[in-house]
Design an enzyme around this catalytic site. Sequence first.
Site, PDB file in Angstrom:
ATOM      1  N   VAL A  44       1.215   9.671  20.469  1.00  0.00           N
ATOM      2  CA  VAL A  44       2.037   9.480  19.258  1.00  0.00           C
ATOM      3  C   VAL A  44       3.508   9.554  19.673  1.00  0.00           C
ATOM      4  O   VAL A  44       3.896  10.432  20.458  1.00  0.00           O
ATOM      5  CB  VAL A  44       1.699  10.558  18.204  1.00  0.00           C
ATOM      6  CG1 VAL A  44       2.663  10.500  17.022  1.00  0.00           C
ATOM      7  CG2 VAL A  44       0.257  10.375  17.714  1.00  0.00           C
TER       8      VAL A  44
ATOM      9  N   GLU B 144     -10.829  13.686  28.774  1.00  0.00           N
ATOM     10  CA  GLU B 144     -10.238  14.661  29.685  1.00  0.00           C
ATOM     11  C   GLU B 144      -8.831  14.972  29.212  1.00  0.00           C
ATOM     12  O   GLU B 144      -8.139  14.068  28.751  1.00  0.00           O
ATOM     13  CB  GLU B 144     -10.140  14.117  31.119  1.00  0.00           C
ATOM     14  CG  GLU B 144     -11.446  13.996  31.830  1.00  0.00           C
ATOM     15  CD  GLU B 144     -11.884  12.551  31.929  1.00  0.00           C
ATOM     16  OE1 GLU B 144     -11.027  11.657  31.934  1.00  0.00           O
ATOM     17  OE2 GLU B 144     -13.100  12.309  31.957  1.00  0.00           O
TER      18      GLU B 144
ATOM     19  N   ASN C 204      -1.864  21.008  28.177  1.00  0.00           N
ATOM     20  CA  ASN C 204      -1.575  20.221  26.973  1.00  0.00           C
ATOM     21  C   ASN C 204      -2.069  20.966  25.725  1.00  0.00           C
ATOM     22  O   ASN C 204      -3.105  20.650  25.131  1.00  0.00           O
ATOM     23  CB  ASN C 204      -2.212  18.832  27.091  1.00  0.00           C
ATOM     24  CG  ASN C 204      -1.627  17.850  26.094  1.00  0.00           C
ATOM     25  OD1 ASN C 204      -1.062  18.260  25.079  1.00  0.00           O
ATOM     26  ND2 ASN C 204      -1.764  16.574  26.376  1.00  0.00           N
TER      27      ASN C 204
ATOM     28  N   TYR D   3      -7.975  18.550  19.449  1.00  0.00           N
ATOM     29  CA  TYR D   3      -9.382  18.220  19.717  1.00  0.00           C
ATOM     30  C   TYR D   3     -10.311  19.344  19.245  1.00  0.00           C
ATOM     31  O   TYR D   3     -11.356  19.079  18.641  1.00  0.00           O
ATOM     32  CB  TYR D   3      -9.585  17.941  21.214  1.00  0.00           C
ATOM     33  CG  TYR D   3      -8.798  16.749  21.724  1.00  0.00           C
ATOM     34  CD1 TYR D   3      -8.744  15.561  20.997  1.00  0.00           C
ATOM     35  CD2 TYR D   3      -8.104  16.803  22.932  1.00  0.00           C
ATOM     36  CE1 TYR D   3      -8.015  14.477  21.457  1.00  0.00           C
ATOM     37  CE2 TYR D   3      -7.378  15.713  23.397  1.00  0.00           C
ATOM     38  CZ  TYR D   3      -7.336  14.562  22.655  1.00  0.00           C
ATOM     39  OH  TYR D   3      -6.619  13.489  23.106  1.00  0.00           O
TER      40      TYR D   3
HETATM   41  C1  LIG Z   1      -1.104  15.482  21.315  1.00  0.00           C
HETATM   42  C2  LIG Z   1      -0.481  14.488  20.332  1.00  0.00           C
HETATM   43  C3  LIG Z   1      -1.262  13.174  20.395  1.00  0.00           C
HETATM   44  C4  LIG Z   1      -0.526  15.086  18.909  1.00  0.00           C
HETATM   45  O1  LIG Z   1       0.016  14.102  18.017  1.00  0.00           O
HETATM   46  P1  LIG Z   1       0.548  14.507  16.526  1.00  0.00           P
HETATM   47  O2  LIG Z   1       0.569  13.258  15.728  1.00  0.00           O
HETATM   48  O3  LIG Z   1       1.802  15.267  16.639  1.00  0.00           O
HETATM   49  O4  LIG Z   1      -0.621  15.468  16.043  1.00  0.00           O
HETATM   50  P2  LIG Z   1      -0.972  15.805  14.512  1.00  0.00           P
HETATM   51  O5  LIG Z   1       0.303  15.864  13.724  1.00  0.00           O
HETATM   52  O6  LIG Z   1      -2.022  14.867  14.060  1.00  0.00           O
HETATM   53  O7  LIG Z   1      -1.526  17.292  14.649  1.00  0.00           O
HETATM   54  C5  LIG Z   1      -2.887  17.553  14.638  1.00  0.00           C
HETATM   55  C6  LIG Z   1      -3.160  18.918  15.223  1.00  0.00           C
HETATM   56  O8  LIG Z   1      -2.800  18.943  16.607  1.00  0.00           O
HETATM   57  C7  LIG Z   1      -2.362  20.251  16.961  1.00  0.00           C
HETATM   58  N1  LIG Z   1      -0.958  20.182  17.361  1.00  0.00           N
HETATM   59  C8  LIG Z   1      -0.129  19.116  17.251  1.00  0.00           C
HETATM   60  N2  LIG Z   1       1.074  19.408  17.795  1.00  0.00           N
HETATM   61  C9  LIG Z   1       0.987  20.675  18.243  1.00  0.00           C
HETATM   62  C10 LIG Z   1       1.879  21.531  18.942  1.00  0.00           C
HETATM   63  N3  LIG Z   1       3.135  21.138  19.257  1.00  0.00           N
HETATM   64  N4  LIG Z   1       1.453  22.766  19.300  1.00  0.00           N
HETATM   65  C11 LIG Z   1       0.191  23.177  19.015  1.00  0.00           C
HETATM   66  N5  LIG Z   1      -0.714  22.402  18.347  1.00  0.00           N
HETATM   67  C12 LIG Z   1      -0.310  21.174  17.978  1.00  0.00           C
HETATM   68  C13 LIG Z   1      -2.500  21.095  15.710  1.00  0.00           C
HETATM   69  O9  LIG Z   1      -3.818  21.638  15.717  1.00  0.00           O
HETATM   70  C14 LIG Z   1      -2.374  20.042  14.615  1.00  0.00           C
HETATM   71  O10 LIG Z   1      -2.956  20.435  13.398  1.00  0.00           O
HETATM   72  P3  LIG Z   1      -2.073  21.175  12.260  1.00  0.00           P
HETATM   73  O11 LIG Z   1      -0.935  20.240  11.974  1.00  0.00           O
HETATM   74  O12 LIG Z   1      -3.025  21.300  11.131  1.00  0.00           O
HETATM   75  O13 LIG Z   1      -1.624  22.450  12.870  1.00  0.00           O
HETATM   76  C15 LIG Z   1       1.028  14.251  20.699  1.00  0.00           C
HETATM   77  O14 LIG Z   1       1.663  15.490  20.905  1.00  0.00           O
HETATM   78  C16 LIG Z   1       1.248  13.359  21.909  1.00  0.00           C
HETATM   79  O15 LIG Z   1       1.262  12.131  21.791  1.00  0.00           O
HETATM   80  N6  LIG Z   1       1.435  13.972  23.087  1.00  0.00           N
HETATM   81  C17 LIG Z   1       1.727  13.201  24.312  1.00  0.00           C
HETATM   82  C18 LIG Z   1       0.525  12.410  24.752  1.00  0.00           C
HETATM   83  C19 LIG Z   1      -0.667  13.302  24.995  1.00  0.00           C
HETATM   84  O16 LIG Z   1      -0.547  14.361  25.599  1.00  0.00           O
HETATM   85  N7  LIG Z   1      -1.836  12.835  24.537  1.00  0.00           N
HETATM   86  C20 LIG Z   1      -3.101  13.530  24.713  1.00  0.00           C
HETATM   87  C21 LIG Z   1      -3.732  13.084  25.974  1.00  0.00           C
HETATM   88  S1  LIG Z   1      -5.331  13.878  26.196  1.00  0.00           S
END
Ligand SMILES: CC(C)(COP(=O)(O)OP(=O)(O)OC[C@H]1O[C@@H](n2cnc3c(N)ncnc32)[C@H](O)[C@@H]1OP(=O)(O)O)[C@@H](O)C(=O)NCCC(=O)NCCS
Length: 153
Positions: A78, A110, A115, A122
Amino acid sequence: MNPEFSERVALELLQEKDLAAVMHIEKCCYSFPWSQGVFADCLRSGYDLLGAWDNSRLLGYAVLRQVLDEIHLLNLCVAPHCRGQGVARILLRSLMQGARENGAVVVSLEVRASNVAARALYRSEGFMDIALRPDYYPDARGREDGHIMECHL
Ligand SMILES: CC(C)(COP(=O)(O)OP(=O)(O)OC[C@H]1O[C@@H](n2cnc3c(N)ncnc32)[C@H](O)[C@@H]1OP(=O)(O)O)[C@@H](O)C(=O)NCCC(=O)NCCS
């Protein structure tokens, strides 16, 4: 999740023409980003690239591959300025729903040990750690462990 924002999010399968927008996000999100060629190969090989859009702005994407009744999630990302608003959860829920409809029984992935955000996401959607791959990923200081996670649908 911000309900007003999430109502605007539209999901669509991505095509080759969308890869410039994908690369813009990919490059600013990962220390070791995939190249555009890798995404193009995924499309040519029949993987699904699911995109989340706000009008013409790509917010994030997921890359998945189905083999028989198993789905492997290879990438979920995202754009930094759109995070914390439920976009990843929308993508993940949609791909899991699609997986069920296509007869899949398990989704695996994975994720880097460091992270925290992805692992929390997940876990909150029912994934469990099933194995550890020591030194699986390169990182700035050397190598980092990977967790294999699975969710039974
Ligand atoms: C991981 C990632 C995809 C999350 O995207 P996002 O749109 O911000 O996530 P969401 O808003 O849908 O959040 C869903 C849940 O994720 C977790 N979460 C998201 N950001 C978080 C943070 N900074 N710290 C802890 N938990 C977090 C929480 O459980 C959250 O639920 P909540 O809002 O009810 O607390 C994003 O940080 C990203 O793109 N990271 C870089 C790429 C990456 O690492 N991808 C995963 C590869 S396996």
